[in-house]
Motif scaffolding. Sequence first.
Motif, PDB file in Angstrom:
ATOM      1  N   GLY A   1       0.816  -1.204   0.000  1.00  0.00           N
ATOM      2  CA  GLY A   1       0.000   0.000   0.000  1.00  0.00           C
ATOM      3  C   GLY A   1       0.847   1.250   0.000  1.00  0.00           C
TER       4      GLY A   1
ATOM      5  N   HIS B   1      -2.783  -0.751  -5.804  1.00  0.00           N
ATOM      6  CA  HIS B   1      -2.435  -0.814  -4.386  1.00  0.00           C
ATOM      7  C   HIS B   1      -3.308   0.148  -3.590  1.00  0.00           C
ATOM      8  N   PRO B   2      -3.813  -0.282  -2.442  1.00  0.00           N
ATOM      9  CA  PRO B   2      -4.611   0.628  -1.613  1.00  0.00           C
ATOM     10  C   PRO B   2      -3.762   1.789  -1.126  1.00  0.00           C
TER      11      PRO B   2
ATOM     12  N   ASP C   1     -12.549   2.481  -4.373  1.00  0.00           N
ATOM     13  CA  ASP C   1     -12.263   1.128  -3.907  1.00  0.00           C
ATOM     14  C   ASP C   1     -10.855   0.998  -3.348  1.00  0.00           C
ATOM     15  N   LEU C   2      -9.954   1.898  -3.760  1.00  0.00           N
ATOM     16  CA  LEU C   2      -8.568   1.824  -3.311  1.00  0.00           C
ATOM     17  C   LEU C   2      -8.155   2.989  -2.419  1.00  0.00           C
TER      18      LEU C   2
ATOM     19  N   GLU D   1      -8.388   6.064   0.315  1.00  0.00           N
ATOM     20  CA  GLU D   1      -9.002   6.647   1.501  1.00  0.00           C
ATOM     21  C   GLU D   1      -8.349   8.002   1.714  1.00  0.00           C
TER      22      GLU D   1
ATOM     23  N   TRP E   1      -5.466   3.020   9.499  1.00  0.00           N
ATOM     24  CA  TRP E   1      -5.407   2.523   8.130  1.00  0.00           C
ATOM     25  C   TRP E   1      -4.533   1.273   8.041  1.00  0.00           C
TER      26      TRP E   1
ATOM     27  N   ARG F   1      -5.784  -2.866   7.324  1.00  0.00           N
ATOM     28  CA  ARG F   1      -5.235  -3.654   6.220  1.00  0.00           C
ATOM     29  C   ARG F   1      -4.210  -4.685   6.675  1.00  0.00           C
TER      30      ARG F   1
END
Length: 406
Positions: free
Chosen positions: A268, A334-335, A361-362, A364, A391, A395
């Motif tokens: 991420g 990747h988030p 979707d990824l 924030e 966060w 994850r």
Amino acid sequence: MVASRRAALRGASPALLVGVRAALTVVSVALAGVLSATAVASIHMARRIVTPAVRVPDTRILALDTAAQTITLSRTPDTQLPGRYGLFTSGSSTYVKLGSVLSEDETSVKRKLLTHVAGDAHLSPDAAFSGWYFDRPEQLHLPFTPELIGSAVGPCPAWLFPAGEGDVWVIQIHGRGTNRAECLRAVPVFHALGITSLVVSYRNDGEAPRSRAGTYSLGATEWRDVDAAVGFARRRGARRITMMGWSMGGAIALQVSLNSAHGDSLAGLILESPVIDWRLVLEYQARVLHVPPTVSGLAIGALQSEWATPITRAGSAIPFDRLDVVARAAELRHPMLILHSDDDGFVPSDASHDLLMARPDLVELRVFEVARHTKLWNYDQERWSDSIRSWLTARALLGEAAGSPD
């Protein structure tokens, strides 16, 4: 109509014709002068964009009270901010830490000194306000080792702060015109979570080797040095790697995410005040500096043209389309957590909001207010740290031996 004009001119007196020609000459010279001035201004702007920046004074020290350990600065949008900061100085000290605002008026701000300044100290009036706070790794009182990351331009210095079991890492990337010390604020947060921190440098930042041209490519080539750091981390046992980029470091992290062959080990991204679309940033800064749109447009056009690189002194054309991550949002995998202030004042948060809309979707996004560019930790350390912790926890990106939160 045209024929009648020509006839009229043929019949005009010599004096009138001389006057017309003179007027046309004046207009032509004036137009050429305007075009020349615009071109010169555009080239100057283009060169400034890619030339590594040096720190310049942005505030003045108006008074220093060593008995009370206070300092009075000229009032600016930065110096009036609540929180803890740093001040680059010259004289008896080169850097001092600043605490809370004690008093202020229309022209000045008095702050508490958090670095002891001796009674016989002398500081130059010219100073530069900073969000770094920590300027040396020793100030964190955490174990670390200096490292060298092999890259295509040569060995790039890094600091390694081991934590946990050593399999979960974060690679921190500083922004434009700064160096690794910008990232030190975040190390304690990751260390307490059992995450090893690798704080890296990259070409032309004043610490890493210089490229042939010695100029920035705004992330288009710098990402390769950071990608080499990803490989270094994997060889040292990293299995899950988060990248954290500050300002231009965010642009670099995004390019690593999009281009790296190590993408399977990237878990991420955390982006602090990031550059997501350079054209938007440059156009915003041009407006702030009252640069005409024609000048900024020509500067950007020159930078993205290979033929103009000898004039702009860029090593190669800047691929602004490739650096526009909102336009490339569909390629992201990747988030990411974005921390950005709507009052940034340097890198507008518009592209951060746009990226959230493009990839909810990824992405924030934690929006701050009042805090200015890369000063979110300084302004609200608790919220900033909690945003990162929550966060990472959501994850499952924490280390095995996470300690108590910072």
